[in-house]
Design a protein around this motif. Sequence first.
Motif, PDB file in Angstrom:
ATOM      1  N   THR A 177      34.308 -12.853  19.720  1.00 31.01           N
ATOM      2  CA  THR A 177      34.285 -11.813  18.490  1.00 31.01           C
ATOM      3  C   THR A 177      34.429 -12.145  18.017  1.00 31.01           C
ATOM      4  O   THR A 177      33.328 -11.099  17.100  1.00 31.01           O
ATOM      5  CB  THR A 177      34.446 -10.492  20.078  1.00 31.01           C
ATOM      6  N   ARG A 178      35.242 -11.944  17.468  1.00 32.03           N
ATOM      7  CA  ARG A 178      35.319 -12.133  15.965  1.00 32.03           C
ATOM      8  C   ARG A 178      34.791 -12.880  14.944  1.00 32.03           C
ATOM      9  O   ARG A 178      33.999 -12.543  14.203  1.00 32.03           O
ATOM     10  CB  ARG A 178      37.345 -12.845  15.366  1.00 32.03           C
ATOM     11  N   HIS A 179      34.011 -13.817  15.395  1.00 30.74           N
ATOM     12  CA  HIS A 179      33.046 -15.593  14.669  1.00 30.74           C
ATOM     13  C   HIS A 179      31.946 -13.937  14.813  1.00 30.74           C
ATOM     14  O   HIS A 179      31.227 -13.647  13.368  1.00 30.74           O
ATOM     15  CB  HIS A 179      32.765 -15.636  15.663  1.00 30.74           C
ATOM     16  N   SER A 180      31.762 -13.326  15.479  1.00 26.20           N
ATOM     17  CA  SER A 180      30.401 -12.024  16.084  1.00 26.20           C
ATOM     18  C   SER A 180      30.299 -10.959  14.886  1.00 26.20           C
ATOM     19  O   SER A 180      29.576 -10.533  13.968  1.00 26.20           O
ATOM     20  CB  SER A 180      30.084 -11.643  16.920  1.00 26.20           C
ATOM     21  N   ILE A 181      31.230 -10.798  14.624  1.00 31.32           N
ATOM     22  CA  ILE A 181      31.982  -9.590  13.753  1.00 31.32           C
ATOM     23  C   ILE A 181      31.311 -10.187  12.014  1.00 31.32           C
ATOM     24  O   ILE A 181      31.072  -8.902  11.605  1.00 31.32           O
ATOM     25  CB  ILE A 181      32.846  -9.180  13.498  1.00 31.32           C
ATOM     26  N   ALA A 182      32.457 -11.457  12.405  1.00 26.32           N
ATOM     27  CA  ALA A 182      31.823 -11.729  10.234  1.00 26.32           C
ATOM     28  C   ALA A 182      30.697 -12.136  10.019  1.00 26.32           C
ATOM     29  O   ALA A 182      30.188 -11.844   9.094  1.00 26.32           O
ATOM     30  CB  ALA A 182      33.339 -13.358  10.824  1.00 26.32           C
ATOM     31  N   CYS A 183      30.248 -12.461  11.598  1.00 30.27           N
ATOM     32  CA  CYS A 183      28.644 -13.265  11.159  1.00 30.27           C
ATOM     33  C   CYS A 183      27.546 -11.468  11.461  1.00 30.27           C
ATOM     34  O   CYS A 183      26.900 -11.457  10.011  1.00 30.27           O
ATOM     35  CB  CYS A 183      27.978 -13.732  12.365  1.00 30.27           C
ATOM     36  N   ALA A 184      28.024 -10.467  11.704  1.00 30.21           N
ATOM     37  CA  ALA A 184      26.938  -9.385  11.581  1.00 30.21           C
ATOM     38  C   ALA A 184      27.352  -8.656   9.769  1.00 30.21           C
ATOM     39  O   ALA A 184      26.411  -8.339   9.227  1.00 30.21           O
ATOM     40  CB  ALA A 184      28.056  -8.795  12.476  1.00 30.21           C
ATOM     41  N   ALA A 185      28.662  -9.117   9.593  1.00 28.84           N
ATOM     42  CA  ALA A 185      28.986  -8.714   7.636  1.00 28.84           C
ATOM     43  C   ALA A 185      28.394  -9.748   7.649  1.00 28.84           C
ATOM     44  O   ALA A 185      27.130  -8.684   6.129  1.00 28.84           O
ATOM     45  CB  ALA A 185      30.599  -8.631   7.793  1.00 28.84           C
ATOM     46  N   LEU A 186      27.697 -10.991   7.106  1.00 28.21           N
ATOM     47  CA  LEU A 186      26.974 -11.583   6.617  1.00 28.21           C
ATOM     48  C   LEU A 186      25.720 -10.665   6.776  1.00 28.21           C
ATOM     49  O   LEU A 186      25.117 -11.194   5.878  1.00 28.21           O
ATOM     50  CB  LEU A 186      27.415 -12.472   6.848  1.00 28.21           C
TER      51      LEU A 186
ATOM     52  N   ILE B 258      37.741  -4.126  11.060  1.00 27.06           N
ATOM     53  CA  ILE B 258      37.697  -4.195  11.608  1.00 27.06           C
ATOM     54  C   ILE B 258      38.125  -5.558  12.428  1.00 27.06           C
ATOM     55  O   ILE B 258      38.849  -5.961  14.122  1.00 27.06           O
ATOM     56  CB  ILE B 258      35.694  -4.118  12.072  1.00 27.06           C
ATOM     57  N   LEU B 259      38.380  -6.855  11.830  1.00 28.46           N
ATOM     58  CA  LEU B 259      39.028  -7.843  11.939  1.00 28.46           C
ATOM     59  C   LEU B 259      40.962  -7.687  12.323  1.00 28.46           C
ATOM     60  O   LEU B 259      40.555  -8.046  13.383  1.00 28.46           O
ATOM     61  CB  LEU B 259      38.422  -8.736  11.220  1.00 28.46           C
ATOM     62  N   GLN B 260      41.375  -6.941  12.065  1.00 32.24           N
ATOM     63  CA  GLN B 260      42.117  -6.710  11.876  1.00 32.24           C
ATOM     64  C   GLN B 260      42.558  -5.781  13.340  1.00 32.24           C
ATOM     65  O   GLN B 260      43.473  -5.692  14.071  1.00 32.24           O
ATOM     66  CB  GLN B 260      43.087  -5.816  10.693  1.00 32.24           C
ATOM     67  N   TRP B 261      41.849  -5.226  13.601  1.00 28.50           N
ATOM     68  CA  TRP B 261      41.657  -4.221  14.908  1.00 28.50           C
ATOM     69  C   TRP B 261      41.647  -5.022  15.795  1.00 28.50           C
ATOM     70  O   TRP B 261      42.280  -4.393  16.826  1.00 28.50           O
ATOM     71  CB  TRP B 261      40.724  -3.140  14.698  1.00 28.50           C
ATOM     72  N   ASN B 262      40.721  -5.926  16.169  1.00 25.98           N
ATOM     73  CA  ASN B 262      40.722  -6.545  16.708  1.00 25.98           C
ATOM     74  C   ASN B 262      40.639  -7.771  17.154  1.00 25.98           C
ATOM     75  O   ASN B 262      40.701  -8.839  17.404  1.00 25.98           O
ATOM     76  CB  ASN B 262      38.791  -7.459  17.555  1.00 25.98           C
ATOM     77  N   VAL B 263      42.132  -8.160  16.588  1.00 22.28           N
ATOM     78  CA  VAL B 263      43.085  -9.420  15.709  1.00 22.28           C
ATOM     79  C   VAL B 263      43.285 -10.732  17.559  1.00 22.28           C
ATOM     80  O   VAL B 263      43.398 -10.708  17.482  1.00 22.28           O
ATOM     81  CB  VAL B 263      44.381  -8.949  15.603  1.00 22.28           C
ATOM     82  N   LYS B 264      43.560  -9.153  18.656  1.00 23.08           N
ATOM     83  CA  LYS B 264      43.760 -10.387  19.948  1.00 23.08           C
ATOM     84  C   LYS B 264      42.254 -10.713  20.692  1.00 23.08           C
ATOM     85  O   LYS B 264      42.591 -11.134  21.678  1.00 23.08           O
ATOM     86  CB  LYS B 264      44.342  -9.575  21.141  1.00 23.08           C
ATOM     87  N   SER B 265      41.433 -10.086  20.304  1.00 22.27           N
ATOM     88  CA  SER B 265      39.861 -10.519  20.853  1.00 22.27           C
ATOM     89  C   SER B 265      39.693 -12.391  20.786  1.00 22.27           C
ATOM     90  O   SER B 265      40.369 -12.624  20.257  1.00 22.27           O
ATOM     91  CB  SER B 265      38.752  -9.983  20.553  1.00 22.27           C
TER      92      SER B 265
END
Length: 90
Positions: free
Chosen positions: A46-55, A35-42
Amino acid sequence: MLSEFFNTEIWNALGYSILHFLWQGIAIGLFAFLILQWNVKSNATTRHSIACAALLVSIAVFIGTFIISLNTFDYAIAPITSIETISLTS
């Protein structure tokens, strides 16, 4: 008394939860990576929220696995109480 403390169902469930969390954590991490690779330009938020959601999902999966293994696992495997020696000569 100490052997009763270490032979409880809670310790067995905790051990199985840790064992299952190895592959579950890898799966969650790979999914978050994709997901982070797909949203690399965000943006960074947003990237931080994705990582926190994964944790948070990782913590929830571990707790869920622990509860499920505590409630449904059949502890029919008897602990080893003595070790028998096997003679290799006849």
